[in-house]
Design an enzyme around this catalytic site. Structure first.
Site, short mmCIF file in Angstrom:
data_model
loop_
_atom_site.label_atom_id
_atom_site.label_comp_id
_atom_site.label_asym_id
_atom_site.label_seq_id
_atom_site.Cartn_x
_atom_site.Cartn_y
_atom_site.Cartn_z
N HIS A 179 -1.10 2.03 3.29
CA HIS A 179 -0.51 1.62 2.01
C HIS A 179 1.01 1.64 2.00
CE1 HIS A 179 -0.61 0.84 -2.27
NE2 HIS A 179 0.08 1.93 -2.54
N SER B 140 3.53 -1.26 -4.50
CA SER B 140 2.33 -0.90 -5.25
C SER B 140 2.51 -1.19 -6.74
CB SER B 140 1.98 0.57 -4.96
OG SER B 140 0.67 0.89 -5.34
N ASP C 249 -5.12 -0.91 4.31
CA ASP C 249 -4.73 -0.26 3.05
C ASP C 249 -5.98 0.01 2.20
OD1 ASP C 249 -3.71 0.49 0.61
OD2 ASP C 249 -2.31 -1.18 0.43
#
Length: 277
Positions: A253, A104, A224
Site C-alpha cells: 500500500h 490513499s 496492495d
C-alpha cells in the site's frame, strides 16, 4: 518562499493547520493517507527532500491528524472538509496553481480538489488511492482504521501496509505508536464503526471524476490489500479523461516506502513533464 523544511502552523478559515513547507519553485501539495498516527511530514518529508529545493512542497496534516484539529463546528473530518481545507491552505499561502500528490485517502482528496478547482490544479498523482465508485471497505483498511494506539496496534497496522515485513522494524513501530498515542483523541472521531460509510464518503461520483481535466498519474502496488488494484485503481481508468496507471510489482500500500527510488523517479518525471505521458 519558505526556507527548506519549515514546519509551521497556518490559519485557514479561522482554524489552525500544521504544515511542512519546503523549497521554492513549482508548487506541489502532498496529502497523506488515513492511518492513525499519519502526518504530512511523516508521510512525505523523505519524498520532499528527494525532490529537492527546486519544488515548493506543501505537506499539511489534514483535519483530525497530527497538529491539525477538526475545526470547531465541523463535527468530524470527511472528504468535503479535507478538500475545502486543502484549497483554503493554498489560498492562504498565496499559491495560484499547483500539482497535487495524494496517498490513499489523500488521493481521493486530490481528485476531488482537481474536480473542484480545474483552473488551479495542474497535475494529480494518486497513490494507492481511494475514491473509485463502488470500491468496498477492505478487511485490511477496516483493521487499520480500528487499530488501537500503542505498539501492538502500530505493529499490526504497519504489517498490513507493506508487503516486505522486514520494513516493520522496532524503530518504525515505536515511532508510529508514539504518533498514534499523540493523535488518539482527535483521530477517534474520524472513522468509528460501521466503517463502510467512510469509504462511501471518500467515493467520488462518476460525474465528478469525468470533470477532472488535469493529467492524472495513478501509482499502485500490485499486492496492495488496503486499496486493492482491481477495485481501487482499475475502475478509475474508465472515468478519468487524461489518465495513466503505473503498477509496481511486489509492492503493497505504500510505494513511497516500499519502492522509493522508482516512486521518486515517477514523481519527478510526471511533475516535470510538459505534456503528460
Amino acid at each position: 518562499m519558505s526556507p527548506p523544511g519549515l514546519a509551521r502552523t497556518v490559519t485557514v478559515d479561522g482554524s489552525p493547520v500544521h504544515v511542512l513547507d519546503s523549497g521554492a519553485g513549482p508548487a506541489v501539495l502532498m496529502l497523506h493517507g488515513s492511518g492513525p498516527g499519519t502526518t504530512g511530514a511523516g508521510a512525505w518529508a523523505t519524498t520532499a527532500e528527494a525532490l529537492g529545493p527546486s519544488w515548493h512542497v506543501v505537506a499539511p496534516d489534514q483535519a483530525g491528524f497530527g497538529g491539525t484539529p477538526v475545526p470547531a463546528g465541523a463535527g468530524r473530518g470527511g472528504l468535503r472538509l479535507w478538500t475545502e481545507q486543502a484549497a483554503g491552505l493554498m489560498d492562504t499561502l498565496g499559491v495560484g496553481s499547483y500539482a497535487v500528490v495524494g496517498h490513499s485517502m489523500g488521493g481521493a482528496v486530490a481528485l476531488a480538489l482537481a474536480a473542484a478547482h480545474p483552473q488551479r490544479v495542474t497535475r494529480v498523482v494518486a497513490v494507492s488511492t481511494m475514491g473509485a465508485p463502488g470500491a468496498p471497505l477492505s478487511a485490511a483498511l477496516d483493521a487499520i482504521w480500528a487499530a488501537p494506539a500503542g505498539q501492538p496496534g502500530a505493529r499490526d497496522m504497519l504489517s498490513r501496509l507493506v508487503l516486505d515485513q522486514a520494513l516493520v522494524t522496532d524503530a518504525a513501530v515505536e515511532a508510529r505508536a508514539a504518533a498514534m498515542r499523540a493523535g488518539a483523541a482527535a483521530y477517534a472521531s474520524l472513522f468509528p464503526p460501521p466503517r463502510t460509510r467512510w469509504v462511501e464518503d471518500l467515493t467520488l461520483p462518476a460525474r465528478t471524476l469525468a470533470a477532472i481535466r488535469a493529467p492524472v498519474l495513478l501509482v499502485h502496488g500490485a499486492d496492495d490489500p488496503v486499496t486493492p488494484l482491481g477495485t481501487a485503481a482499475l475502475p478509475l481508468l474508465e472515468h478519468l479523461a487524461d489518465v495513466r496507471l503505473h503498477v509496481l510489482g511486489r509492492c503493497g500500500h505504500v510505494p513511497a516506502i516500499e519502492q522509493p527510488h522508482e516512486f521518486r523517479q515517477l514523481l519527478s518525471w510526471f511533475l516535470g513533464a510538459g505534456g503528460g505521458y
